[in-house]
Write a protein that holds these residues in place. Structure first.
Motif, PDB file in Angstrom:
ATOM      1  N   ARG A  32      98.323  12.415  49.390  1.00 19.08           N
ATOM      2  CA  ARG A  32      98.587  12.711  47.715  1.00 19.08           C
ATOM      3  C   ARG A  32      97.142  12.947  46.873  1.00 19.08           C
ATOM      4  O   ARG A  32      97.222  12.886  45.676  1.00 19.08           O
ATOM      5  CB  ARG A  32      99.359  11.532  47.313  1.00 19.08           C
ATOM      6  CG  ARG A  32     100.596  11.212  48.170  1.00 19.08           C
ATOM      7  CD  ARG A  32     101.290   9.775  47.558  1.00 19.08           C
ATOM      8  NE  ARG A  32     100.408   8.769  47.799  1.00 19.08           N
ATOM      9  CZ  ARG A  32     100.438   7.978  48.845  1.00 19.08           C
ATOM     10  NH1 ARG A  32     101.175   8.455  50.023  1.00 19.08           N
ATOM     11  NH2 ARG A  32      99.500   6.944  49.252  1.00 19.08           N
ATOM     12  N   ALA A  35      97.564  15.411  43.935  1.00 20.62           N
ATOM     13  CA  ALA A  35      98.649  15.315  43.301  1.00 20.62           C
ATOM     14  C   ALA A  35      98.146  14.502  41.832  1.00 20.62           C
ATOM     15  O   ALA A  35      97.383  13.754  41.530  1.00 20.62           O
ATOM     16  CB  ALA A  35      99.799  14.232  43.911  1.00 20.62           C
ATOM     17  N   MET A  36      99.114  14.569  40.885  1.00 17.70           N
ATOM     18  CA  MET A  36      98.816  13.934  39.575  1.00 17.70           C
ATOM     19  C   MET A  36      98.904  12.645  39.739  1.00 17.70           C
ATOM     20  O   MET A  36      99.860  12.141  40.381  1.00 17.70           O
ATOM     21  CB  MET A  36      99.938  14.717  38.649  1.00 17.70           C
ATOM     22  CG  MET A  36      99.664  15.926  37.843  1.00 17.70           C
ATOM     23  SD  MET A  36     100.910  16.186  36.646  1.00 17.70           S
ATOM     24  CE  MET A  36     100.507  17.832  36.215  1.00 17.70           C
ATOM     25  N   GLY A  37      98.239  11.775  39.078  1.00 18.83           N
ATOM     26  CA  GLY A  37      97.989  10.391  39.319  1.00 18.83           C
ATOM     27  C   GLY A  37      97.273  10.136  40.550  1.00 18.83           C
ATOM     28  O   GLY A  37      97.297   8.956  41.027  1.00 18.83           O
ATOM     29  N   ALA A  38      96.563  11.005  41.272  1.00 16.49           N
ATOM     30  CA  ALA A  38      95.835  10.536  42.280  1.00 16.49           C
ATOM     31  C   ALA A  38      94.756   9.765  42.109  1.00 16.49           C
ATOM     32  O   ALA A  38      94.530   9.199  43.002  1.00 16.49           O
ATOM     33  CB  ALA A  38      95.355  12.267  42.961  1.00 16.49           C
ATOM     34  N   THR A  41      96.257   6.078  42.561  1.00 15.59           N
ATOM     35  CA  THR A  41      96.598   5.989  43.882  1.00 15.59           C
ATOM     36  C   THR A  41      95.450   5.726  44.911  1.00 15.59           C
ATOM     37  O   THR A  41      95.456   4.941  45.487  1.00 15.59           O
ATOM     38  CB  THR A  41      97.318   7.359  44.455  1.00 15.59           C
ATOM     39  OG1 THR A  41      98.493   7.718  43.529  1.00 15.59           O
ATOM     40  CG2 THR A  41      97.859   7.212  45.798  1.00 15.59           C
ATOM     41  N   GLU A 198      93.771  11.586  33.189  1.00 12.06           N
ATOM     42  CA  GLU A 198      95.026  12.043  33.876  1.00 12.06           C
ATOM     43  C   GLU A 198      95.991  12.017  32.968  1.00 12.06           C
ATOM     44  O   GLU A 198      97.080  12.598  33.265  1.00 12.06           O
ATOM     45  CB  GLU A 198      95.496  11.076  35.086  1.00 12.06           C
ATOM     46  CG  GLU A 198      94.287  11.258  35.988  1.00 12.06           C
ATOM     47  CD  GLU A 198      94.830  10.834  37.582  1.00 12.06           C
ATOM     48  OE1 GLU A 198      95.636   9.777  37.461  1.00 12.06           O
ATOM     49  OE2 GLU A 198      94.368  10.879  38.749  1.00 12.06           O
ATOM     50  N   LEU A 202     100.051  14.034  32.893  1.00 14.72           N
ATOM     51  CA  LEU A 202     101.318  13.353  33.040  1.00 14.72           C
ATOM     52  C   LEU A 202     102.357  13.509  32.061  1.00 14.72           C
ATOM     53  O   LEU A 202     103.593  13.190  32.325  1.00 14.72           O
ATOM     54  CB  LEU A 202     100.769  11.946  33.611  1.00 14.72           C
ATOM     55  CG  LEU A 202     100.000  11.753  34.986  1.00 14.72           C
ATOM     56  CD1 LEU A 202      99.570  10.452  35.016  1.00 14.72           C
ATOM     57  CD2 LEU A 202     100.759  12.370  36.141  1.00 14.72           C
ATOM     58  N   GLN A 237     107.889   8.490  32.881  1.00 16.41           N
ATOM     59  CA  GLN A 237     107.478   9.839  33.253  1.00 16.41           C
ATOM     60  C   GLN A 237     106.008   9.491  34.138  1.00 16.41           C
ATOM     61  O   GLN A 237     105.724  10.229  35.085  1.00 16.41           O
ATOM     62  CB  GLN A 237     107.041  10.742  32.356  1.00 16.41           C
ATOM     63  CG  GLN A 237     108.323  11.195  31.468  1.00 16.41           C
ATOM     64  CD  GLN A 237     107.899  11.709  30.139  1.00 16.41           C
ATOM     65  OE1 GLN A 237     106.707  11.715  29.715  1.00 16.41           O
ATOM     66  NE2 GLN A 237     109.067  12.428  29.483  1.00 16.41           N
ATOM     67  N   LEU A 238     105.429   8.200  33.814  1.00 16.81           N
ATOM     68  CA  LEU A 238     104.338   7.831  34.536  1.00 16.81           C
ATOM     69  C   LEU A 238     104.417   7.347  35.907  1.00 16.81           C
ATOM     70  O   LEU A 238     103.641   7.832  36.865  1.00 16.81           O
ATOM     71  CB  LEU A 238     103.444   6.916  33.776  1.00 16.81           C
ATOM     72  CG  LEU A 238     102.581   7.415  32.434  1.00 16.81           C
ATOM     73  CD1 LEU A 238     101.966   6.269  31.660  1.00 16.81           C
ATOM     74  CD2 LEU A 238     101.635   8.263  33.089  1.00 16.81           C
ATOM     75  N   SER A 241     104.562   9.165  39.678  1.00 17.75           N
ATOM     76  CA  SER A 241     103.311   9.533  40.322  1.00 17.75           C
ATOM     77  C   SER A 241     102.735   8.284  41.131  1.00 17.75           C
ATOM     78  O   SER A 241     101.767   8.834  41.953  1.00 17.75           O
ATOM     79  CB  SER A 241     102.253   9.928  39.144  1.00 17.75           C
ATOM     80  OG  SER A 241     101.669   8.659  38.429  1.00 17.75           O
TER      81      SER A 241
END
Length: 297
Positions: A32, A35-38, A41, A198, A202, A237-238, A241
């Motif tokens: 991931r 990806a957005m929010g990586a 993560t 980010e 997002l 919505q957040l 991710s």
């Protein structure tokens, strides 16, 4: 001819399997990375890289113990606990003594001593917001339910909307609870920087806000700290991710065997103030933490 085609396909499949098996095993979160929010993560993967039998998570037993204490809590139990806390900490100090911790959770004394040793400051008080974060993180509530509960704890305005900085504080608190179980270090500055970078990708509402106010670094920093534009809709919505990374954690599983049941929903309705209890009951020498352990021995 048909046999030749079939043999060719089989050879291709075998070659694919060989290449696939020869690839190094990826750590959790590596797929991931783009990806957005990586950023969050990756931070989560660093704080809790593994939970196998030889991991620090299992070896020091803090995480599994907290799961046993709070894994049976569901979403309604979290809010009942919060109502109870507001009664016990009526003046809103944000801290609990050992006696107040006992009154709040109703756990056996050796479990209270474990919590007090883990979370007490100067062996005298516990930060109530950190405690509520711990109960929430290790509960069996769904990720969205945990997010909404934590958002209520970090919304300083009590309006149901948070700033980006408050969401960063919330993230640091949740990661910090896990870090206590693994020995990792979580820095507010690092997490805040990740979220500040980010959030525009997002959250459309946050992206539009920056377009209106300007895209300079100073403007972005001011919006992040001051603008309350993250409500429950934006939180929903957040969280996707992080969902995949969260689903791989022990926290996403049902309560473990032997998990202690939470007190009844109405267990705080008739709770007398701690001060009144202290006036009626002599103090025990076990005040909590290491000192309590020595006194009990």
């Amino acid at each position: 001819a048909a046999q030749g085609v079939a043999a060719g396909r089989a050879g291709t499949q075998r070659a694919f399997c060989v290449r696939r098996c020869a690839q190094p095993k990826r750590r959790r979160g590596e797929r991931r990375a783009g990806a957005m929010g990586a950023g969050l993560t990756r931070t989560l993967d660093r704080v809790l890289p593994e939970t196998g039998p030889t991991s620090i998570w299992v070896k020091n037993a803090r995480g599994p113990t907290l799961q046993r204490l709070f894994g049976a809590y569901k979403n309604p139990d979290l809010w009942a606990l919060y109502r109870r806390l507001k009664k016990i900490d009526a003046n809103g100090s944000g801290y609990l003594s050992y006696e107040e911790l006992s009154q709040l959770l109703g756990l056996p004394e050796f479990n209270l001593l474990f919590l007090f040793d883990l979370f007490s400051q100067q062996n005298s008080i516990v930060n109530s917001r950190e405690l509520m974060t711990t109960v929430c993180v290790f509960s069996s509530a769904r990720l969205g339910e945990k997010g909404r509960f934590l958002m209520s704890q970090f919304d300083a305005s009590n309006t149901g909307t948070c700033t980006g900085a408050e969401i960063a504080q919330m993230s640091v608190a949740a990661l910090g609870v896990l870090a206590r179980c693994t020995g990792a270090v979580v820095k507010v500055k690092d997490v805040a920087g990740i979220l500040r970078d980010e959030l525009p990708g997002l959250l459309p509402v946050y992206r539009e806000l920056l377009k209106k106010k300007g895209s300079s670094r100073a403007v972005a920093e001011k919006c992040f700290k001051e603008d309350r534009c993250i409500a429950q809709v934006e939180l929903d919505q957040l969280l996707p991710s992080l969902q995949t990374a969260y689903d791989e954690l022990p926290l996403a599983h049902p309560a473990p065997p032997g998990a202690l049941p939470p007190p009844a929903m109405d267990w705080g309705e008739a709770a007398p103030p701690v001060a009144a209890q202290q006036a009626q009951v002599p103090h025990s020498p076990a005040g909590g933490g290491s000192a309590a352990g020595r006194a009990l021995r």
